[in-house]
Scaffold this motif. Sequence first.
Motif, PDB file in Angstrom:
ATOM      1  N   VAL A 141     -31.873  14.871  39.605  1.00 31.16           N
ATOM      2  CA  VAL A 141     -32.913  15.888  39.472  1.00 31.16           C
ATOM      3  C   VAL A 141     -33.018  16.719  40.746  1.00 31.16           C
ATOM      4  N   ALA A 142     -33.539  17.938  40.574  1.00 34.32           N
ATOM      5  CA  ALA A 142     -33.890  18.813  41.695  1.00 34.32           C
ATOM      6  C   ALA A 142     -35.032  19.705  41.228  1.00 34.32           C
ATOM      7  N   TYR A 143     -35.865  20.125  42.166  1.00 34.01           N
ATOM      8  CA  TYR A 143     -37.040  20.936  41.855  1.00 34.01           C
ATOM      9  C   TYR A 143     -36.999  22.247  42.635  1.00 34.01           C
ATOM     10  N   PHE A 144     -37.553  23.303  42.005  1.00 34.06           N
ATOM     11  CA  PHE A 144     -37.632  24.621  42.627  1.00 34.06           C
ATOM     12  C   PHE A 144     -38.741  25.389  41.942  1.00 34.06           C
ATOM     13  N   ASP A 145     -39.069  26.580  42.432  1.00 28.41           N
ATOM     14  CA  ASP A 145     -40.134  27.403  41.859  1.00 28.41           C
ATOM     15  C   ASP A 145     -39.601  28.755  41.424  1.00 28.41           C
ATOM     16  N   ASP A 146     -40.281  29.367  40.448  1.00 25.73           N
ATOM     17  CA  ASP A 146     -39.956  30.742  40.063  1.00 25.73           C
ATOM     18  C   ASP A 146     -40.654  31.692  41.044  1.00 25.73           C
ATOM     19  N   PRO A 147     -40.510  33.012  40.898  1.00 24.70           N
ATOM     20  CA  PRO A 147     -41.095  33.948  41.871  1.00 24.70           C
ATOM     21  C   PRO A 147     -42.619  33.859  42.007  1.00 24.70           C
ATOM     22  N   ASP A 148     -43.322  33.348  40.982  1.00 27.68           N
ATOM     23  CA  ASP A 148     -44.776  33.224  41.057  1.00 27.68           C
ATOM     24  C   ASP A 148     -45.236  31.828  41.444  1.00 27.68           C
ATOM     25  N   GLY A 149     -44.303  30.934  41.720  1.00 29.71           N
ATOM     26  CA  GLY A 149     -44.668  29.581  42.122  1.00 29.71           C
ATOM     27  C   GLY A 149     -44.757  28.581  40.982  1.00 29.71           C
ATOM     28  N   THR A 150     -44.323  28.961  39.776  1.00 26.70           N
ATOM     29  CA  THR A 150     -44.290  28.006  38.671  1.00 26.70           C
ATOM     30  C   THR A 150     -43.237  26.950  38.987  1.00 26.70           C
ATOM     31  N   HIS A 151     -43.642  25.689  38.889  1.00 27.17           N
ATOM     32  CA  HIS A 151     -42.736  24.591  39.220  1.00 27.17           C
ATOM     33  C   HIS A 151     -41.689  24.415  38.122  1.00 27.17           C
ATOM     34  N   LEU A 152     -40.429  24.325  38.537  1.00 33.62           N
ATOM     35  CA  LEU A 152     -39.295  24.159  37.632  1.00 33.62           C
ATOM     36  C   LEU A 152     -38.446  22.987  38.107  1.00 33.62           C
TER      37      LEU A 152
END
Length: 166
Positions: A141-152
């Motif tokens: 697994v890995a985590y990142f955010d979209d441009p508005d900070g939505t967690h993905l």
Amino acid sequence: MNDTTALATMGFSRANHVGIVTSNLDASIRFYEALTGKKAAPQDKIGGKRMAGVLGLDKALIRYATIHLDNLNIDLLQYEAPEPSKAQYANNQIGAMHLCFEVDNIDDAVARLCKAGIRLQGDPITFMEEDGLKAGFGTAVAYFDDPDGTHLEIIAPQGPFKRTGN
């Protein structure tokens, strides 16, 4: 028939879409199209008294676009009315949610994200016994955010994390 069976027969065993409120619909479309390789369609506006009522708002006017994935749609929503405010939350806060994309190979997916300039929240991990799991070893697994900070999240599932069927 028990409650679980009744809900399943009513369709609660499948998801249709996840809605993500954005500050800039056009920027979010570019981000999610680049991320998924899918084009946003349709794009439109919706609003009015009935829409506001179903949302529990006094008024509503929303620009939106939908990205159709193989098993789930992503609705990108930019509220023009009422004026939106920015929510901020950490992964450990109650009510916080994230959207997870299933990938075949975590290293290839991470390389694609990095090439696109997307910063991960931390280094990817592959679950091992030391992580406290009883099963699912080898899942990455890995985590990142979209441009508005939505967690993905991205996941390369193994064992019980691997879905069967649709």
